[in-house]
Design an enzyme around this catalytic site. Structure first.
Site, PDB file in Angstrom:
ATOM      1  CG  ASN A  55      -1.927   1.193   1.410  1.00 33.10           C
ATOM      2  OD1 ASN A  55      -2.371   1.531   0.178  1.00 33.10           O
ATOM      3  ND2 ASN A  55      -1.942   1.752   2.403  1.00 33.10           N
ATOM      4  CG  HIS A  87      -0.952   6.313   4.670  1.00 34.25           C
ATOM      5  ND1 HIS A  87      -2.225   6.551   4.710  1.00 34.25           N
ATOM      6  CD2 HIS A  87      -0.390   7.176   5.646  1.00 34.25           C
ATOM      7  CE1 HIS A  87      -2.536   7.067   5.545  1.00 34.25           C
ATOM      8  NE2 HIS A  87      -1.374   7.711   6.160  1.00 34.25           N
ATOM      9  CB  SER A 119       5.238   5.352   4.371  1.00 30.62           C
ATOM     10  OG  SER A 119       5.277   6.487   4.860  1.00 30.62           O
ATOM     11  CG  ASP A 155      -3.012   3.749   6.924  1.00 26.95           C
ATOM     12  OD1 ASP A 155      -3.088   3.000   5.830  1.00 26.95           O
ATOM     13  OD2 ASP A 155      -3.814   4.586   7.119  1.00 26.95           O
TER      14      ASP A 155
HETATM   15  C1  GRF Z   1      -3.045   8.595  -2.716  1.00 26.60           C
HETATM   16  O1  GRF Z   1      -2.779   9.791  -1.924  1.00 26.60           O
HETATM   17  C2  GRF Z   1      -2.296   7.466  -2.073  1.00 26.60           C
HETATM   18  O2  GRF Z   1      -1.352   7.748  -1.133  1.00 26.60           O
HETATM   19  C3  GRF Z   1      -3.582   6.996  -1.015  1.00 26.60           C
HETATM   20  O3  GRF Z   1      -4.627   7.069  -1.998  1.00 26.60           O
HETATM   21  C4  GRF Z   1      -4.366   8.498  -2.966  1.00 26.60           C
HETATM   22  C5  GRF Z   1      -4.452   7.661  -4.297  1.00 26.60           C
HETATM   23  O4  GRF Z   1      -4.547   8.516  -5.342  1.00 26.60           O
HETATM   24  N1  GRF Z   1      -3.560   5.623  -0.863  1.00 26.60           N
HETATM   25  P1  GRF Z   1      -4.611   7.905  -6.756  1.00 26.60           P
HETATM   26  O5  GRF Z   1      -5.757   7.191  -6.960  1.00 26.60           O
HETATM   27  O6  GRF Z   1      -3.396   6.850  -7.017  1.00 26.60           O
HETATM   28  O7  GRF Z   1      -4.424   9.054  -7.705  1.00 26.60           O
END
Ligand code: GRF
Length: 226
Positions: free
Chosen positions: A110, A112, A139, A148
């Site tokens: 993931n 975050h 991260s 997370d």
């Molecule tokens: C990003 O900020 C990511 O860190 C979080 O969700 C958002 C996804 O954005 N987990 P995208 O759909 O990749 O543009």
């Protein structure tokens, strides 16, 4: 691991990280194939991005299920159609049950938007500003049942500027997300990064702290024998 690692990407929205991963595969930075992009929300832009790249898509709409467990079972079935080596959460906005997460332990990543363990959960950019942080970032981590909280592979650090609002800060962080997520996936795909007994291994050595990407540079752990 197989020659070319099979990936299923889970999305819920815009898919800019998905796009960065598609592009990194196209340029050869990541040696892997995205077998499918699966969304829990119909009609999101991430699905269009996948279709433009000729990647199969699927929708498992959480609204069609009475319980998280039922949804997760369906999602798992949809994923398993593609027998992936790696599940990439790219803006996937559903909590997943412990059983689901444990099933994919060590092969689910993931990203975050914070310097974990700071600011788990939502609204990370505003919370970083409210707390007067000098640095913020993103991260990439292995997913574990607690939200997370899984072991972090790499963090992108960005300076917080005096005139930042959550939008400007978010944009600066996004730019770096699109660098570190493909990088982390390329390491997983080439076998450089693994999860072993809950610890991140990088080049077969336990990572003592997350790898840092800052000011355009990635600071890799130094090996004593190097
Ligand atoms: C990003 O900020 C990511 O860190 C979080 O969700 C958002 C996804 O954005 N987990 P995208 O759909 O990749 O543009």
């Amino acid at each position: 691991m197989a020659n070319s690692v099979s990936i299923v990407v889970l999305v819920s929205g815009n898919g800019s990280n998905l796009q960065a991963i598609i592009d990194a595969i196209a340029t050869g930075q990541i040696s892997a194939k995205i077998r499918a992009v699966i969304s829990n929300v119909p009609d999101v832009y991430a699905l269009e991005r996948a279709q433009s790249a000729r990647i199969p898509t699927d929708v498992v709409n959480h609204k069609d299920y009475d319980s998280r467990e039922d949804f997760d079972r369906s999602l798992k079935r949809a994923i398993e159609n593609y027998s992936p080596d790696l599940i990439v959460l790219a803006g996937f906005m559903r909590m997943l049950s412990d059983d689901f997460v444990n099933y994919y332990q060590g092969r689910m990543l993931n990203i975050h938007p914070s310097l974990l363990p700071k600011f788990r959960g939502l609204n990370t950019h505003q919370r970083a500003l409210d707390d007067g942080e000098q640095e913020h970032g993103a991260s990439v981590h292995f997913v574990t049942p607690e939200l997370d909280s899984g072991p972090v592979i790499i963090q992108a650090v960005v300076p917080v500027q005096e005139d930042d609002d959550s939008e400007t800060l978010m944009k600066r962080v996004f730019k770096e997300e699109h660098v570190i997520y493909p990088l982390a996936i390329s390491w997983f795909a080439s076998g450089r990064v693994q999860l072993e007994n809950g610890k991140v291994m990088f080049d077969d050595k336990e990572l003592q702290s997350p790898i840092v990407h800052k000011g355009g540079e990635t600071i890799l752990p130094t090996s004593p024998e190097a």
